[in-house]
Structure formats: structure tokens, C-alpha cells
Design a protein around this motif. Structure first.
Motif, PDB file in Angstrom:
ATOM      1  N   ALA A   1       0.827  -1.195   0.000  1.00  0.00           N
ATOM      2  CA  ALA A   1       0.000   0.000   0.000  1.00  0.00           C
ATOM      3  C   ALA A   1       0.870   1.257   0.000  1.00  0.00           C
ATOM      4  CB  ALA A   1      -0.922  -0.004   1.219  1.00  0.00           C
ATOM      5  N   SER A   2       1.882   1.223   0.849  1.00  0.00           N
ATOM      6  CA  SER A   2       2.697   2.438   0.946  1.00  0.00           C
ATOM      7  C   SER A   2       3.532   2.625  -0.315  1.00  0.00           C
ATOM      8  CB  SER A   2       3.575   2.393   2.198  1.00  0.00           C
ATOM      9  OG  SER A   2       4.757   1.682   1.937  1.00  0.00           O
TER      10      SER A   2
ATOM     11  N   LYS B   1       2.515   1.780  -3.218  1.00  0.00           N
ATOM     12  CA  LYS B   1       1.561   2.350  -4.167  1.00  0.00           C
ATOM     13  C   LYS B   1       1.395   3.846  -3.953  1.00  0.00           C
ATOM     14  CE  LYS B   1      -1.515  -0.690  -6.499  1.00  0.00           C
ATOM     15  NZ  LYS B   1      -2.900  -0.998  -6.870  1.00  0.00           N
ATOM     16  N   ALA B   2       1.288   4.185  -2.673  1.00  0.00           N
ATOM     17  CA  ALA B   2       1.135   5.601  -2.358  1.00  0.00           C
ATOM     18  C   ALA B   2       2.341   6.385  -2.858  1.00  0.00           C
ATOM     19  CB  ALA B   2       0.974   5.781  -0.854  1.00  0.00           C
ATOM     20  N   ARG B   3       3.510   5.825  -2.661  1.00  0.00           N
ATOM     21  CA  ARG B   3       4.722   6.496  -3.107  1.00  0.00           C
ATOM     22  C   ARG B   3       4.729   6.657  -4.629  1.00  0.00           C
ATOM     23  NH1 ARG B   3       8.811   3.024  -1.813  1.00  0.00           N
ATOM     24  NH2 ARG B   3       7.519   2.258  -0.094  1.00  0.00           N
TER      25      ARG B   3
ATOM     26  N   PHE C   1       2.224   6.771  -6.503  1.00  0.00           N
ATOM     27  CA  PHE C   1       1.198   7.752  -6.860  1.00  0.00           C
ATOM     28  C   PHE C   1       1.759   9.167  -6.758  1.00  0.00           C
ATOM     29  CE2 PHE C   1      -2.591  10.325  -5.983  1.00  0.00           C
ATOM     30  CZ  PHE C   1      -3.410   9.910  -7.022  1.00  0.00           C
ATOM     31  N   LYS C   2       2.441   9.391  -5.638  1.00  0.00           N
ATOM     32  CA  LYS C   2       3.069  10.702  -5.426  1.00  0.00           C
ATOM     33  C   LYS C   2       4.093  10.995  -6.532  1.00  0.00           C
ATOM     34  CE  LYS C   2       3.191  14.270  -2.748  1.00  0.00           C
ATOM     35  NZ  LYS C   2       1.965  15.087  -2.743  1.00  0.00           N
TER      36      LYS C   2
ATOM     37  N   HIS D   1      -5.257  13.189  -9.966  1.00  0.00           N
ATOM     38  CA  HIS D   1      -4.250  13.949  -9.227  1.00  0.00           C
ATOM     39  C   HIS D   1      -4.636  15.420  -9.075  1.00  0.00           C
ATOM     40  CE1 HIS D   1      -1.089  10.837  -9.134  1.00  0.00           C
ATOM     41  NE2 HIS D   1      -1.615  10.440 -10.272  1.00  0.00           N
TER      42      HIS D   1
END
Lengths: 212, 212, 212, 212
Positions: D7-8, D10-12, D14-15, D56
Motif C-alpha cells: 500500500a505504501s 503504491k502511495a509512493r 502515486f506521489k 491527481h
DNA sequence: TATGAATGAGGCTTCATTCAT
DNA sequence: AATGAATGAAGCCTCATTCAT
């Protein structure tokens, strides 16, 4: 009386102007394609105001049609002449072909315009007049051809068979001569036209056709 | 994988929509004349938004050209078939005529469009593609005809003499069939077409032409 | 003759209308930002039809450019006046600044437009004309400044050093005055403008600059 | 736990993607002018779908603003650094100028965009944020300058006089460097920049200004 | 009668944004 | 979350025709 003279001179000038407009319009149509020619451009070429054009012609379509009618009338004169001189079939076909081929761009312009005007159902009265002249021309042709059939020169089919096939070949010849293909590929143009002419002239001669 | 399937289905649907647009456009052009058909009308007929059309085609002219190219490709297939079956000259001419005559309105539409697009110098790449196909078609025809000349069936003139005269007659036949004159005057249409076909088939046979 | 009078009056009215259009356009551009102003809105503001605008100007971009050219010409007149009155350097700088600062929105509008038009390579002839006027203005400035350098008032560097730095400060001043920051924070605007003016006037005086 | 890690990550990612979008957008804006860049082009350059962009950013204007905020933040860092190293006035002015001049196109892009966005009253929250950073930057500058005034280096006028005039000169310098005039006419660019820099640095030094 | 300025319907095309998958 | 097909409002421009002078 001076007034009358003046009036008639004015009338003559007016008529003359009409001529100029038609001539200028035709030249522009041929040169640029009818879609790119505006009424304003025609006026400018003649050296008159745009509004004046509308004193002579109701719409732009009317200009189109008057030009087309003239063409058809020229053809009528041709047939008239031939009929009067009792020209034989060879001459008839030949002259017909040459008339068509003489100014291919002009013929195609009118052909295009007719399609457009018929589709738009524009100026039906003038269209009717055009078709009447054309019908009369066809009749003349038919008469000439009937005479040749009686003489046994031409195949005994309904005369309009001959008329139509000649029309078709001539029409196609014109289009061909305007095509890029023709202008790029054909080297011996004179030879080809001669070939086509003979084809057209002989087309429909007796003994060439067998009814099913 | 399901995703791939979905993607390809979408792609297929997209392609399908393109088909629908072209079909709808063609129908409208034939029905109303291309000038009276707006992009909006095409979209409406397909049941999509105006903007969607522009996902498939860059301009309205591109729609025109794609339709024209299709037509030319159909003709290419016809010649392909004939060449492969080593069809004789009679068959070739006949098929060619029938193809042209089959849907006269369509053929004339494309003919008109080409004049317009060439004049406007629009979409030159696609026009080039069209002309390439056409050139290839002409080559095929030429090969077939050369064979017939060697066999002594056809008059020994440059092969394109035959190609061009056949093209001209067929082109003219199409125009004729669309003319008001034809549709009003000719009663025995079947008979006439047969006559024309024979004329076309026989046109250029040996012994009919004398060089000057 | 009455006709001639009438004609010239018409011509005058036509010219007048052009003026009105430009004025209305300018006001709208300043008020709403050029992107939100449509040709239709301009027409409406003048009280004429959309098409009429296009009798006066070929494109919307042409309207932009004509406004810009006017501005540049006003500046040319300013320099002309100064050169003729053999204004000293102080006056020159001061007037130049004041001219720029007088109507900051207008100046910025034109600055923005120029960036846009140059990027789009639109109406290059008019852009060329604009640049020609500008070059001529720069020349005038240069001449004045050269005289001051000879007199020993200004630092002896290439004259365009002075021209450019003055231009830059004035350009920046305009932008500043339009900024929210300036309008929120600066209380003593008059005082500031005086400060800036003195800065600008003194900028480049001899003895302030040391070549590396 | 693997899920959390994923998950993290993925978050990264995404950023990260956000970064890429902004970068790509900036490059395109600079290269082609913001008006000619579509959202689709940005997506394509990043290699993602158009819809993803809207995961975004809410609107295209938001992209504009985020880029502008970044620029302003970079400037904040610059001032931070200078304040911390208790840089003297010369250095401050110099660094400020160099920062502005470093990438003129970028600065002008943002300047243009701000005019547009303010006029359109678009994304007011982000605009507010931008202005807040800018105000904070101005405060920092003011503090530095106040110190210099106390030291007697700078003329004793309200500190923002100094801030604003420096801002104006730098702003103008940037515009100048992008102008056709500058790029055509100025030969000794390095020399000129040095001249301008010294002008800017000395601008506002004590003894140069007389209050009315 | 001649004029040409004025009109405005109508066409093509663009593109930010939405939304179903 | 990612996609990209679909949308439709909005803008620019053209030009046949009208009409006041």
C-alpha cells in the motif's frame, strides 16, 4: 428623341453588363473552382458593386444556371447546323465529340453544378428551361439518327440507344482528359483522341450488336 | 487474460463505430448531397456526439477520402480476382462496367469529391494514397490487356488506349444513368445497358481501328 | 459634388466605426481578459453584427495587433517630441517612465498578447510592422542617450545598456503596479513612485558603474 | 506486513506520478506555450491516461498553480538560506537577480498564468496559498532590508520601497531577456547583465535619493 | 440604377472534463 | 486506481443576400 435614345443606350449597357458578369463569373469558376468564388469577387472582376449583381440575377445559383443554359444553346446551334447541312452520321458524331472535348473544364463545371442544383432543388424554373433545351437537342439528334438507321448505316435499335451511348462516351472522355491519370500517363494524346474518336464514330454501326 | 480481452473488445467496438460513421456519412451524402450534410448530422445519425467524430477522423475531408479509398480498394479486389482467374477480355470489360454501373450515385459522389479535394489541396497524403491504389489498378488492367493484345484479340495500340476508352465509356454511362434525361426518356433500360455493354466489350477489338 | 461628399462621408463613418471597434475591444480586453472576450461580444458592445467586424479586420489577432501598434506609435510620438525639444536626460527618463506607468493594464495586455502572437506566428506582417516601429523608437532613444554620454552625464557604456536597463525597470514597475502585492502592501504609493522615478532617472549616471 | 508495504509503495508511486505530471506539463508549457498544450498531451508525455491526470488534479488550472507555487517555494528557500547565513545586502540583491534571470521563460510563463488565473478567478484557494508564500517571502526580504537600513547601508525609506524596486528591475530584466529586441540587438550580453546587476545592487543605496 | 456596409445563420473544429468499465 | 471514449459548449470565420442612400 434624345431621351429615348438615352434610355435605349442605357438598356443596352445594362444588357452588356450582364454579359460581362457572366463572362467574369465563368472565368473565375474555371480558374478557382466555384466554391471558392464569391459574388464579391465576380463584382470586383467586372468592376462593379456587389449589389449591382443582384440587379441582374436573383441569386448566385441563377448565374450558374444561365451559364449552363448558354452552353446547352451552343450545342443546339451545332445540331441545327448539322441538321441543315444534312451532315452524315460520321460528321455528327465527330462534331459532337469535338464540341464536348473542346473545353473539358467548362463542361465538367456545368456537370458538377447541375448535380448540386438538382440536389438543392434550386431555381427550378431555370433548371426546367435547361432540360427543355436539352430535350430539344436530343430530339434533333434522334431525328438525324433515325434517318441513318433507315439508310441502314446504324444498327436498328431505339435511336436513343445511339444517342445515349455517344453521350456517355463523350462525357467520359471529357472527365478522362481532366483526370490526373490521363495527364500523367498518356503520352500520345493526339493518337489517343483519334482512337477515341473512331471508336465513338463507329460505335453503333450496323453489324456490331447482337440482341440477346 | 480478462483485461486484454476487454481491451481488445473495446478496440473492436471503436473500430466498429468508425465503420458506422463512414456508413452513415455515405448514406447522408448520397441522399442529400455532401454540401448539405454537416458533421453534426452525421453524428446525430450514428447517435453519438459531434466531438466523437473527431476522435476517428481529423477533418470532414478525411471522411470523404476514406470513403473514396474504400471504393477504389473494392475495385482493386475485382481486378485481383479477374487476374487470378485469368479472365478473358470480355469478362474483364463486363465486370468493370457492371462495377461502375452498380451504384452510380456513389461513383459520382466520389468523382465530385475528388474534383473538390484536388482543387482545395486538402489532405494530400490520403489523396496520394488514393492515387497510388488507382495507379496500381491501372497497372493490373494494363497487364491483362497486354496479354489480350498479344493474343491478337485487341487492336495493337498502346494498352492504355484500351484502358482509357473503357474508363471513359463506363464513366459516362454512370453519369448518364443519373441524368434526368436518361431516367425520363429511356424506356428499355435493360436493353440499353445490354447495348452499351456490348459496345464497351467490343470497343477496341482488332480490325475496328485504322491509324491515320 | 454631392456624390463625392456623400462618398467621403461614408468613408469617414466607416473609419469611425473601425475606431469604435478597436476602442470597444480594448475596453473589453482590459476588463475581462482577452481570452474571455469573443468577437461577438465586441460586436455587441459596438452595436453591430459579428460579420461587420470582419469587414474591418481579417482576424481577431489583427485587432490585437492594431491596438498594439497604436500604443507603440504613441510612444514614438513621445520620443519625437522629446527629441525635438532637445529634452535632457532627466526629462527623457521621466517621461518614458510616466508613459509606461500611466496605464499599466493596457501595457501588460499588449505584452501578454505579443508573447501569444509571436508564439503562434500569427499575422507576421503586422508583427513585423510593430517591431519596425519599436526599432525606430529604440534608435531615437539611442541617439538621445549617445548625446548624453558625450556630454559626460551618462556612464560610457554601449548606449543600449542604458536603454535596456531603463526599459527593464519601467516594464517591471508596470507589472508591479498591477500585482496584488503592490496594491495590498504599499501604502505610500506616491512616495514609492517618486522613489522609483529617481532610481530610474539616476540609473546609469556616471560614476556608478565599474567595469569588471 | 506485506500488504501495508504494498500500500505504501503504491502511495509512493502515486506521489511520484504527480511529480512526473508536473514536470512534463512544465516542459510542454515552456516548449509550446500553455495554450497549445492539451491535457491529453501531458498525459501522453508521462505515458498515462488522460483520466489519470484528473485523479491527481481537479482541473488544468490546478496544474498551473501547483507549478507556480513550487517556483515561489524555491524562492522562499533562497531567502531562507540568505537570512540564515546573514548574507549582506549585496549578496541578497545579486542572488535575487540571478534566481530570476536563471530561467526567464519559466518565470514569464508563471507571470502570464497568474494574470490569466486572477482574471478568471479560478482556483482561488490555491491562488491564496501562492500569495501567502509570496507575502512571507516579502516579509523575509523586508527583515533583511530593515537590518541594512539600520546599518546605514540603505536609504531610509519604507523597506518595501527597496523590495519593490528590486522586484521591478528583476522582473523587467527577465522580460527583456526574452524579447526579440534584446536577442537581436545586444551583442555584449554578459557585459550588459553585469551592468544591470550592479545597477540593481546599488539601487537604493544611501545618498542616492532625495525626498521631495 | 448603383453601391457596399451590414447582417447573421451556419459550418468546422477544439478540448477540458466526465464516467462507465 | 486507471483508462480513454464520449461529450458538447464555445469560438472563429465565411458569404449570400439585403437595404438605405
Amino acid at each position: 428623341m434624345a431621351d429615348l435614345e438615352k434610355a435605349s443606350q442605357k438598356a443596352r449597357e445594362f444588357k452588356q453588363r450582364e454579359e460581362e458578369v457572366l463572362q467574369a463569373a465563368l472565368e473565375l469558376f474555371l480558374e478557382m473552382g466555384e466554391d471558392r468564388v464569391t459574388v464579391e469577387m465576380i463584382a470586383e472582376k467586372v468592376g462593379i458593386g456587389k449589389g449591382t449583381i443582384y440587379k441582374h440575377f436573383e441569386t448566385k445559383d441563377e448565374i450558374y444556371l444561365l451559364l449552363m443554359i448558354r452552353y446547352e444553346e451552343e450545342m443546339a446551334q451545332l445540331f441545327q447546323r448539322i441538321e441543315e447541312t444534312s451532315g452524315n452520321k460520321e460528321q455528327l458524331a465527330k462534331e459532337f465529340f469535338l464540341f464536348r472535348i473542346k473545353d473539358p473544364k467548362r463542361y465538367m463545371l456545368f456537370d458538377r453544378l447541375e448535380q448540386k442544383l438538382v440536389a438543392a432543388k434550386s431555381v427550378p424554373e431555370l433548371l426546367g428551361r435547361l432540360h427543355k433545351i436539352r430535350a430539344s437537342n436530343a430530339e434533333k439528334l434522334t431525328r438525324i439518327i433515325q434517318a441513318r438507321i433507315k439508310e441502314g448505316v446504324l444498327e436498328d435499335v431505339p435511336p436513343y440507344f445511339h444517342v445515349c451511348s455517344a453521350w456517355a462516351l463523350a462525357h467520359g472522355a471529357v472527365a478522362l482528359m481532366q483526370s490526373q491519370f490521363y495527364n500523367t500517363v498518356i503520352e500520345d494524346k493526339e493518337g489517343f483522341i483519334d482512337f477515341l474518336l473512331q471508336t465513338g464514330i463507329r460505335m453503333g454501326n450496323r453489324g456490331q450488336y447482337k440482341k440477346k
